[in-house]
Write a protein that holds these residues in place. Structure first.
Motif, short mmCIF file in Angstrom:
data_model
loop_
_atom_site.label_atom_id
_atom_site.label_comp_id
_atom_site.label_asym_id
_atom_site.label_seq_id
_atom_site.Cartn_x
_atom_site.Cartn_y
_atom_site.Cartn_z
N VAL A 31 0.83 -1.22 0.00
CA VAL A 31 0.00 0.00 0.00
C VAL A 31 0.86 1.26 0.00
CG1 VAL A 31 -1.76 1.30 1.26
CG2 VAL A 31 -1.89 -1.20 1.14
N THR A 32 1.89 1.27 0.84
CA THR A 32 2.68 2.50 1.01
C THR A 32 4.02 2.49 0.27
OG1 THR A 32 3.84 1.67 2.98
CG2 THR A 32 1.68 2.72 3.32
N GLY A 33 4.50 1.30 -0.12
CA GLY A 33 5.83 1.20 -0.71
C GLY A 33 6.96 1.23 0.31
N ARG A 34 6.63 1.29 1.59
CA ARG A 34 7.64 1.34 2.64
C ARG A 34 8.34 -0.02 2.76
NH1 ARG A 34 7.57 -0.59 7.69
NH2 ARG A 34 5.36 -1.13 7.48
N PRO A 35 9.67 -0.04 2.85
CA PRO A 35 10.36 -1.32 3.06
C PRO A 35 9.95 -1.95 4.39
CG PRO A 35 11.92 0.38 2.37
CD PRO A 35 10.62 1.08 2.69
N ILE A 36 9.71 -3.25 4.38
CA ILE A 36 9.36 -3.95 5.62
C ILE A 36 10.57 -3.99 6.55
CG2 ILE A 36 8.59 -6.13 6.59
CD1 ILE A 36 6.44 -4.57 5.07
N TRP A 37 11.76 -4.14 5.99
CA TRP A 37 13.01 -4.05 6.76
C TRP A 37 13.86 -2.95 6.14
CZ3 TRP A 37 10.99 -8.87 5.31
CH2 TRP A 37 10.52 -9.66 6.37
N PRO A 38 14.67 -2.27 6.94
CA PRO A 38 15.44 -1.14 6.40
C PRO A 38 16.32 -1.54 5.21
CG PRO A 38 15.55 -1.18 8.80
CD PRO A 38 14.89 -2.46 8.39
N ILE A 39 16.43 -0.64 4.26
CA ILE A 39 17.33 -0.79 3.12
C ILE A 39 18.42 0.27 3.26
CG2 ILE A 39 17.57 -0.64 0.61
CD1 ILE A 39 14.69 -1.63 0.38
N GLU A 40 19.67 -0.17 3.35
CA GLU A 40 20.78 0.73 3.61
C GLU A 40 21.54 1.07 2.33
OE1 GLU A 40 21.87 -0.94 8.12
OE2 GLU A 40 23.19 -1.36 6.41
N GLU A 41 21.90 2.33 2.20
CA GLU A 41 22.81 2.75 1.13
C GLU A 41 24.24 2.51 1.62
OE1 GLU A 41 22.54 3.98 -1.95
OE2 GLU A 41 20.35 3.81 -2.02
N ARG A 42 24.93 1.55 0.99
CA ARG A 42 26.27 1.18 1.42
C ARG A 42 27.29 1.55 0.36
NH1 ARG A 42 24.79 -4.99 3.48
NH2 ARG A 42 23.33 -4.37 5.15
N PRO A 43 28.50 1.92 0.79
CA PRO A 43 29.55 2.27 -0.17
C PRO A 43 29.91 1.07 -1.05
CG PRO A 43 30.13 3.03 2.03
CD PRO A 43 28.94 2.13 2.19
N VAL A 44 30.13 1.32 -2.32
CA VAL A 44 30.59 0.29 -3.26
C VAL A 44 31.80 0.83 -4.02
CG1 VAL A 44 28.32 -0.77 -3.53
CG2 VAL A 44 28.99 1.11 -5.03
N SER A 45 32.49 -0.07 -4.70
CA SER A 45 33.69 0.32 -5.43
C SER A 45 33.35 1.34 -6.52
CB SER A 45 34.34 -0.90 -6.05
OG SER A 45 35.43 -0.54 -6.86
N THR A 46 34.16 2.38 -6.61
CA THR A 46 34.00 3.39 -7.66
C THR A 46 35.21 3.45 -8.58
OG1 THR A 46 34.89 5.11 -6.21
CG2 THR A 46 32.49 4.81 -6.21
N LYS A 47 36.14 2.51 -8.41
CA LYS A 47 37.35 2.53 -9.22
C LYS A 47 37.03 2.13 -10.65
CE LYS A 47 41.99 0.54 -9.58
NZ LYS A 47 42.97 -0.43 -9.00
N THR A 48 37.38 3.00 -11.59
CA THR A 48 37.15 2.72 -13.00
C THR A 48 38.24 3.36 -13.83
OG1 THR A 48 35.62 2.98 -14.85
CG2 THR A 48 35.61 4.72 -13.20
N ASP A 49 38.64 2.65 -14.89
CA ASP A 49 39.61 3.22 -15.83
C ASP A 49 38.98 3.46 -17.19
OD1 ASP A 49 39.27 0.61 -16.54
OD2 ASP A 49 41.37 0.03 -16.40
N VAL A 50 37.65 3.53 -17.22
CA VAL A 50 36.93 3.78 -18.46
C VAL A 50 36.75 5.29 -18.63
CG1 VAL A 50 34.81 3.39 -19.76
CG2 VAL A 50 35.71 1.60 -18.26
N PRO A 51 37.25 5.88 -19.68
CA PRO A 51 37.16 7.33 -19.87
C PRO A 51 35.71 7.82 -19.85
CG PRO A 51 38.69 6.39 -21.45
CD PRO A 51 38.02 5.24 -20.78
#
Length: 320
Positions: A31-51
């Motif tokens: 009905v509300t779209g609220r997550p039943i359990w928390p969803i966390e924004e976690r750091p992920v790898s940002t290393k890239t050598d693609v121009p």
């Protein structure tokens, strides 16, 4: 997405459960779209050598329920059965050198490991739910991907015998291949997971089907080492029907995951089965197309040892 109803803190909540290719199950209030359990924004790898590529620094991870597919792949996870010693050493060296920063590792010009990979986690047709009791079932694929982008001057093999494509500039990179290696990881390859969303837990998890090469050696419960997409039907009477790449329809006990029966097909089945009732008689529909054993993992020799079953569109019916 699968719809079901759960009980939490004395309340009844209608929820939608979404299984992802990263191997996680996301659960929301319908009905509300609220997550039943928390969803966390976690750091992920940002290393890239693609121009010109910019990678977002975080990704959403559910805190519950637990993932249904494996989240890492290292040299310690290499298959102890199907690889020759030379193949095992080749992949060990390749895995050790590859970049592996967990989920969402950006693709680059050198080998990168993704686990689950391009066909990993959940995919087309691989979830089902009992709409009344919070039970959700997910077919998961533990298929690692080893992948990289081609550098200028390198060529990618053409499809269906077509001409190879040569990379001209670094600004227009293409991948070397889809990078799937379903048999290099130790079993289980394909799993069937039963969730109890009332508690946010995994009720049971089993290997879905068998790899025919290993089954011939008496090694069962490995799941199929293939990426054929099966489907699931849970019933009100406590049975779970699931199709698998070993050319069978497997019937499991809803509460324990114990296999009750298996219906032999004459070919590989993809997509979900279906059920209907006509004149008081329950029927199950499944498809099966001859594949020479390739979909089951084991080649033609292993397929020839398996009893032949029907092919085409097949209807199984309960006895009158």
């Amino acid at each position: 997405p699968q719809l079901t109803t759960i009980r939490q803190n004395g309340q009844t909540i209608d929820v939608v459960a979404v299984a992802s290719k990263t191997g996680y199950l996301y659960v929301f209030d319908r009905v509300t779209g609220r997550p039943i359990w928390p969803i966390e924004e976690r750091p992920v790898s940002t290393k890239t050598d693609v121009p010109g590529e910019a990678v977002w620094p975080t990704q959403p991870f559910p805190t519950n329920p637990p993932p249904f597919s494996r989240q890492s792949f290292t040299a310690d996870d290499l298959n102890p059965y199907l690889l020759t010693p030379a193949e095992r050493e080749e992949f060990r060296q390749r895995i050790t050198k590859a970049r592996n920063n967990g989920n969402f590792t950006p693709i680059g010009f050198d080998d990168v490991i993704h686990m689950p990979g391009n066909q990993g986690g959940a995919n087309w047709g691989s979830t089902a739910a009992n709409p009344t009791d919070g039970s959700v079932y997910v077919i998961g694929f533990n298929v690692p991907t080893i992948i990289r982008l081609l550098k200028p001057g390198e060529a990618r093999q053409g499809r269906s015998g077509g001409a190879a494509g040569v990379v001209s500039t670094v600004e227009q990179p293409i991948v070397e291949s889809f990078g799937l290696y379903p048999t290099i990881i130790k079993p289980p390859y394909t799993t069937l997971t039963a969730y109890d969303l009332n508690a946010g837990t995994i009720r049971w998890q089993i290997g879905l089907g068998d790899d025919l090469r290993l089954a011939a050696q008496g090694i069962k419960g490995t799941g199929t080492a293939a990426t054929s997409k099966g489907g699931i039907i849970p019933t009100a009477t406590g049975l779970v029907f699931a199709t698998a790449a070993d050319r069978k329809v497997h019937v499991y006990d809803r509460d324990t995951g114990a296999e009750i029966h298996a219906l032999q097909l004459g070919g590989t089945t993809t997509g979900g089965p279906s059920m209907f009732e006509l004149n008081g008689r329950q029927s199950l529909l499944a498809t099966a197309a001859p594949s020479g054993g390739r979909g089951a993992g084991g080649g033609r020799a292993a397929a020839a040892e398996t009893p032949a079953g029907p092919t085409g569109l097949i209807a199984y019916a309960l006895p009158r």
